[in-house]
Motif scaffolding. Sequence first.
Motif, PDB file in Angstrom:
ATOM      1  N   ARG A 209      -5.001  12.034 -14.104  1.00 49.94           N
ATOM      2  CA  ARG A 209      -4.199  13.245 -13.954  1.00 49.94           C
ATOM      3  C   ARG A 209      -4.612  14.337 -14.942  1.00 49.94           C
ATOM      4  O   ARG A 209      -4.708  15.515 -14.578  1.00 49.94           O
ATOM      5  CB  ARG A 209      -2.716  12.921 -14.142  1.00 49.94           C
ATOM      6  N   GLU A 210      -4.864  13.963 -16.202  1.00 51.99           N
ATOM      7  CA  GLU A 210      -5.051  14.959 -17.260  1.00 51.99           C
ATOM      8  C   GLU A 210      -6.151  15.976 -16.963  1.00 51.99           C
ATOM      9  O   GLU A 210      -5.889  17.179 -16.894  1.00 51.99           O
ATOM     10  CB  GLU A 210      -5.338  14.241 -18.589  1.00 51.99           C
TER      11      GLU A 210
ATOM     12  N   TYR B 289      -7.726  16.673 -14.177  1.00 52.46           N
ATOM     13  CA  TYR B 289      -7.539  17.365 -12.902  1.00 52.46           C
ATOM     14  C   TYR B 289      -6.411  18.393 -12.998  1.00 52.46           C
ATOM     15  O   TYR B 289      -6.479  19.471 -12.410  1.00 52.46           O
ATOM     16  CB  TYR B 289      -7.258  16.351 -11.780  1.00 52.46           C
ATOM     17  N   TYR B 290      -5.389  18.049 -13.762  1.00 53.55           N
ATOM     18  CA  TYR B 290      -4.265  18.987 -13.914  1.00 53.55           C
ATOM     19  C   TYR B 290      -4.662  20.171 -14.790  1.00 53.55           C
ATOM     20  O   TYR B 290      -4.429  21.333 -14.452  1.00 53.55           O
ATOM     21  CB  TYR B 290      -3.066  18.261 -14.512  1.00 53.55           C
ATOM     22  N   LYS B 291      -5.266  19.888 -15.931  1.00 56.02           N
ATOM     23  CA  LYS B 291      -5.588  20.957 -16.873  1.00 56.02           C
ATOM     24  C   LYS B 291      -6.638  21.912 -16.332  1.00 56.02           C
ATOM     25  O   LYS B 291      -6.600  23.113 -16.586  1.00 56.02           O
ATOM     26  CB  LYS B 291      -6.062  20.352 -18.199  1.00 56.02           C
TER      27      LYS B 291
ATOM     28  N   GLU C  87      -7.217  22.277 -13.071  1.00 55.99           N
ATOM     29  CA  GLU C  87      -6.826  22.656 -11.705  1.00 55.99           C
ATOM     30  C   GLU C  87      -7.976  22.389 -10.718  1.00 55.99           C
ATOM     31  O   GLU C  87      -8.387  23.244  -9.951  1.00 55.99           O
ATOM     32  CB  GLU C  87      -6.419  24.133 -11.632  1.00 55.99           C
TER      33      GLU C  87
ATOM     34  N   LYS D 136     -13.750  24.379 -14.879  1.00 57.44           N
ATOM     35  CA  LYS D 136     -12.374  24.738 -14.543  1.00 57.44           C
ATOM     36  C   LYS D 136     -12.316  25.268 -13.108  1.00 57.44           C
ATOM     37  O   LYS D 136     -13.177  26.019 -12.689  1.00 57.44           O
ATOM     38  CB  LYS D 136     -11.849  25.802 -15.513  1.00 57.44           C
ATOM     39  N   LYS D 137     -11.312  24.828 -12.361  1.00 55.97           N
ATOM     40  CA  LYS D 137     -11.131  25.161 -10.943  1.00 55.97           C
ATOM     41  C   LYS D 137     -12.331  24.737 -10.098  1.00 55.97           C
ATOM     42  O   LYS D 137     -12.658  25.346  -9.088  1.00 55.97           O
ATOM     43  CB  LYS D 137     -10.835  26.656 -10.751  1.00 55.97           C
TER      44      LYS D 137
END
Length: 462
Positions: free
Chosen positions: A22-23, A25-27, A29, A6-7
């Motif tokens: 997208r999924e 990378y978005y979740k 971040e 994450k991050k």
Amino acid sequence: GEIARKKGRVVVVGAVGMEIPREPYYKKELELRLSTSYGPGRYDPEYEEKGHDYPYGYVRWTERRNMEAFLALVAQKKVDVKRLITHRYPIQEAEQAYRLMMERDAPYLGIVVSYSDEEKAKPNRVVQLRKGARPGRVQLGIIGAGSHVKDRLLPALSGIKEVSLRAICTSSGIHAKALAEKTAAAYCASDYRDVLKDEEINAVLIGTRHRDHGQMVVESLRAGKHVFVEKPLCLCEEELEEIAAVYEEKAREGIHLMVGFNRRFSPHMVQARALFQGRSNPLVMLYRVNAGFVPPDHWIQDPETGGGRIIGEACHFIDCMQALCGAIPTSVHARRIERHSSGMTDDQSLLSFSFADGSIGTVVYTAGGDTALAKERFEAFGEGKALVIDDFTQAEFYAGGKRKTFKTNKQDKGFNAEMACFVEAIQGGTPAMSFEEIRAVTRATFRAVESFRTGAVYTLGE
């Protein structure tokens, strides 16, 4: 995205696809970064071509320092590349290496082509293609062969029987050889000094990037060669004065110097000079140039490499006015727009000149027009007469209340006549242009660029 924390940070190195889901990378971040292949400095001409290094305290790992660190690790045997090398070939068997890759006869990874100590010690910068050039009073060496030389000057020279093309020299050996074979030159080279050492060559044509013109002209003159150099002659006052000093000496030996101000040789300009022949009053001239947009990062916009568009191209139009009125420019005042979204303003300008016979002329040089409009339009007025030359395809002459039209089948900017005049001068004819004219136009461009900055009117005398 699935394996990153994450991050986390994902760095793209090399030419790979970038279909980003997208999924994840978005979740998570996630942060996506791109890295040039060798680090900071890659693709930056200020760094790679001009050697302007980045301060160590601000950029620790530049392209060069990355390479130095890697080679140091190899030297220390902390990085072992031996296992990457699957095949080795001496240079004489290099074709087998390429055949292996193309036909995939066996698995391969790294292929090393080696040179013997003798081959490494004596690099071959000259390749003889035929025993000798065909007979001709002008044995010519070409130094630099970009599109202008290939498309405009070489075709013009090919129709002159007195010219024998002896050598082609470019920085790329492959390019030089291909062009030499096409033009039936005796040999090709990658170092222009080899051309200047050739005693059979009595004339050179210089068509390199502008930054090299000044030095090459000086060296060519000192080598006793007649010189044709594409415009501009040079990029600074110091080079101009050095050329002047060398040429003054060599001119006494019958050596000629000519700059590629081709428009004065156009049949349209020949007709224009005839219109105003025998006049007793000065002319008023206007030269509008719809120059077209050139990106700020193009080499001609670089003051050190190309000199900018005023020095690099506007010299044509100053010389055209000079040739028509028959007098050198004596003063210049230049104005440019104050701002432009591209960051370039010199190529959106007005250049105003006075000439020694009292004539005046203005060059409107603009990169902001539309390409549907023809590039050049030249107008001149005086002695109850007027002329308009439209892009060197049609000219209109007005005198005695009548109009006369002169047309050519295609655009004729004078390249054929220009080359013919150069060859004629070498064979004992009258020089096509005086050094005083060449020097005055060159100096006028330098002062015009200064005038942009200062707003002053500059006198062009000694």
